[in-house]
Design an enzyme around this catalytic site. Structure first.
Site, mmCIF file in Angstrom:
data_model
loop_
_atom_site.group_PDB
_atom_site.id
_atom_site.type_symbol
_atom_site.label_atom_id
_atom_site.label_comp_id
_atom_site.label_asym_id
_atom_site.label_seq_id
_atom_site.Cartn_x
_atom_site.Cartn_y
_atom_site.Cartn_z
ATOM 1 N N GLU A 76 -2.140 63.753 -8.747
ATOM 2 C CA GLU A 76 -1.491 62.454 -8.539
ATOM 3 C C GLU A 76 -0.938 62.345 -7.121
ATOM 4 O O GLU A 76 -0.983 61.275 -6.510
ATOM 5 C CB GLU A 76 -0.379 62.246 -9.570
ATOM 6 N N TRP B 146 -3.909 61.466 -5.263
ATOM 7 C CA TRP B 146 -4.287 60.051 -5.418
ATOM 8 C C TRP B 146 -3.480 59.187 -4.464
ATOM 9 O O TRP B 146 -4.009 58.249 -3.849
ATOM 10 C CB TRP B 146 -4.074 59.638 -6.870
ATOM 11 N N TRP C 281 -12.690 33.426 -9.650
ATOM 12 C CA TRP C 281 -11.304 33.485 -10.100
ATOM 13 C C TRP C 281 -10.823 32.089 -10.500
ATOM 14 O O TRP C 281 -11.205 31.090 -9.880
ATOM 15 C CB TRP C 281 -10.388 34.026 -8.997
ATOM 16 N N ASN D 136 3.279 53.978 -15.277
ATOM 17 C CA ASN D 136 1.952 53.873 -14.674
ATOM 18 C C ASN D 136 0.891 53.386 -15.645
ATOM 19 O O ASN D 136 0.043 52.547 -15.304
ATOM 20 C CB ASN D 136 1.526 55.220 -14.090
ATOM 21 N N TRP E 92 -6.748 39.382 -8.144
ATOM 22 C CA TRP E 92 -5.903 40.569 -8.100
ATOM 23 C C TRP E 92 -4.866 40.500 -6.979
ATOM 24 O O TRP E 92 -3.779 41.089 -7.080
ATOM 25 C CB TRP E 92 -6.762 41.819 -7.920
ATOM 26 N N TRP F 224 -4.598 48.232 -7.524
ATOM 27 C CA TRP F 224 -5.023 46.907 -7.987
ATOM 28 C C TRP F 224 -6.536 46.748 -7.857
ATOM 29 O O TRP F 224 -7.197 46.229 -8.756
ATOM 30 C CB TRP F 224 -4.291 45.809 -7.225
#
Length: 457
Positions: free
Chosen positions: A264, A267, A295, A333, A351, A374
Site C-alpha cells: 500500500e 501504491w 457522461w 478505503n 469521475w 478515481w
C-alpha cells in the site's frame, strides 16, 4: 554565514528531514511556510485540509521552538514571498523537499531563477524517476513497477530529529496563524474531526497504536466496521512522518499484514510515479478513448450528484461512506471504491466531479493518489480494470459485513438487521426520512454497459 531558508510544504516534521539537516549544516535556518492559494489556481488546498494544516503548523512551530527556532508564516504567491523573505534576511540559498505536483514544479523553477534552490528527496521511498526497467524506460503499470521498487528496498535509515536549529540574528516578520482563518467557525463543520491528532507527535502515536495489529492488516483491512487500517494517510500527505520511517518501523516482519501494508505504501508511490509522467492526470483521462464517453450532463445528473455528496442516494453503504467523509474528513478505503464506482457507473457522472469533491472534503486529499484511485475505479486510467467491471453495493455490503458501519452513519437504518441492510441496496425500504434509490442496480448497470458499448462501437 547568512541564514538559509527552509521552504516547507508537505514536510511538516523534524524527524527524517534531509532538507532541514542540509540547511543546518550550512548555518542559521529560517523555516518558512507559505499559504499559497494563487499558484495552484483551481487546486488550492481544500476545506478539510485547511483544518488539518492549522493544527499541523501549530504543532510544528511548538517543535521548532523547543529546538531554538520558530516557524515564519507568510501568505501569497510562493516565488514572490520567498524572494521577499530572502531579501529581508540577506539569504541567497533555499532548501526544500522535492514535490511533484505541477504547481510546485512551476514554483521551484521560479525560485531557482531568482535564488539558489537546493531540492532534497525525503517524502517518498525512492525518487519516481529512478524506478525504470532494464532499458531505462518508466513504468505505468503497478505490478512491474512495484517489483522494481522492491529491488531497491529497504530504503536508507531515517535521520533523527536535530537537537538544535541555529536561528538567524534577526527574524523576518511572520503572519499570525489564527489570522489565516483555516478552521471553520460559522458553521463549525469540523466537530467530527476531534479524533484526529495532526502533527508529528500525532503521526508517531498513530503508528505506535497500529503496529501491534499490523499482522491482521491483510485479513481485516477491507472491513470498515473493524479498526484495522493505520489511518496514517493524512500524516503522510502533510509529511508529518516519512514513508521510510514507517517502512523501518515494520522492521523485518514478513507476515501477510506487513507485506500488504508495504504494497500500500508502494501504491501511494505509484501515484506520484504516474503524476510525474503525466502532470495533468488529475484532469485528463489516462485512456484518451474516454474523452468521447457519454457522461450524463443535465439538471437531473446535477441533482443526483448533490444527493451523492450528501449521502442521500438510497444505497446504504454509499450513503454511510459519504456521511463518514463529511463528518470525519476521511473514508474507509473499501468504501471509497464503492462510492466512487457508484458515482461513475451507477450514476454515469464524470469521475472528475467526484475527484474534486474528495479533494475538498478529504483530510488526506493528495493529487497523485486521488487522481490515480478515481481513474482506477472509473476504468479511465493507464493501469485500470475495464469499465465494464461494475461494483455491486449489495455484494460489497454483504461480503465485508458492513451492517454496523451503516448503522453508525445512517441512523435512519439503525433498527434494521444486517440482512435487511444488504437487501436495501437498490430497493425502496420505505423508512421515514431515508430516500428511495436514485436508480435501481440492474437499470444502472444496463445504462453503464450501454454507454460503454457505444464508446467501443
Amino acid at each position: 554565514m547568512p541564514p538559509a531558508i527552509l521552504w516547507l510544504r508537505q514536510d511538516l516534521r523534524t524527524t527524517d528531514h534531509p532538507a532541514l539537516l542540509a540547511a543546518i549544516a550550512e548555518g542559521p535556518v529560517i523555516p518558512l511556510y507559505i499559504l499559497d492559494d494563487e499558484s495552484p489556481e483551481t487546486r488550492a488546498i481544500g476545506g478539510a485540509q485547511r483544518w488539518w494544516l492549522h493544527h499541523s503548523l501549530a504543532a510544528l512551530d511548538a517543535s521548532l521552538r523547543k529546538r531554538g527556532s520558530r516557524l515564519v508564516l507568510r501568505r501569497g504567491a510562493v516565488a514572490e514571498i520567498v524572494e521577499s523573505v530572502a531579501a529581508e534576511a540577506g539569504s541567497t540559498r533555499v532548501h526544500a523537499t522535492r514535490c511533484y505536483e505541477p504547481w510546485w514544479r512551476h514554483c521551484e523553477e521560479a525560485i531557482d531563477a531568482r535564488l539558489e534552490l537546493r531540492l532534497h528527496d525525503g517524502n517518498y521511498l525512492a525518487p519516481p524517476e529512478s524506478i525504470t526497467n532494464a532499458q531505462g524506460a518508466r513504468y505505468r503499470v503497478f505490478t512491474p513497477w512495484y517489483r522494481a521498487l522492491l529491488e531497491r528496498m529497504p530504503p536508507a535509515l531515517p535521520h533523527a530529529a536535530p537537537d538544535h536549529i541555529p536561528p538567524p540574528r534577526a527574524w523576518p516578520a511572520s503572519d499570525n496563524l489564527a489570522d489565516w482563518g483555516l478552521t471553520p467557525t460559522s458553521p463549525d463543520w469540523s466537530s467530527g474531526f476531534g479524533e484526529w491528532h495532526p502533527g508529528e507527535k500525532g503521526a508517531w502515536r498513530a503508528l505506535r497504536d497500529w503496529l501491534p495489529v499490523a499482522g491482521d492488516y491483510k485479513a481485516r483491512r477491507d472491513y470498515p466496521s473493524l479498526t484495522a487500517t493505520s489511518r496514517l494517510s493524512p500524516h503522510l500527505h502533510f509529511g508529518e512522518i516519512s514513508p521510510r520511517s514507517i517502512w523501518h518501523a515494520l522492521g523485518e516482519r514478513d507476515d501477510a499484514g506487513a507485506e500488504t501494508y508495504r504494497s500500500e505504501l508502494g501504491w501511494r508511490e505509484h501515484g506520484i510515479n504516474l503524476l510525474d509522467q503525466m502532470p495533468d492526470y488529475g484532469d485528463r483521462n489516462g485512456r484518451p478513448t474516454f474523452d468521447e464517453f457519454g457522461w450524463r450532463s443535465s439538471p437531473e445528473a446535477d441533482r443526483d450528484f448533490t444527493a451523492w455528496t450528501r449521502g442521500r442516494t438510497g444505497y446504504p453503504i454509499v450513503d454511510a461512506g459519504m456521511r463518514e467523509l463529511w463528518n470525519r474528513g476521511w473514508m474507509h478505503n473499501r468504501v471509497r471504491m464503492v462510492t466512487a464506482s457508484f458515482l461513475v457507473k451507477h450514476l454515469l457522472i464524470d469521475w472528475r466531479r467526484g475527484e474534486r469533491w474528495f479533494w475538498d472534503t478529504l483530510l488526506d486529499a493528495d493529487l497523485a493518489s486521488n487522481a490515480m484511485n478515481w481513474q482506477y475505479v472509473a476504468g479511465t486510467g493507464v493501469d485500470a480494470p475495464v469499465f465494464s467491471r461494475i461494483m455491486s453495493p449489495l455484494l460489497q455490503s454483504e461480503r465485508f459485513a458492513m451492517g454496523d458501519y451503516v448503522r453508525t452513519y445512517v441512523p435512519e437504518l439503525a433498527h434494521l438487521s444486517d440482512a435487511e441492510i444488504v437487501a436495501a441496496h437498490g430497493q425502496d425500504v420505505r423508512v421515514p426520512e431515508y430516500p428511495p434509490p436514485l436508480v435501481g442496480h440492474e437499470a444502472a448497470r444496463a445504462r453503464a454497459l450501454a454507454a460503454w458499448e457505444a464508446l467501443r462501437g
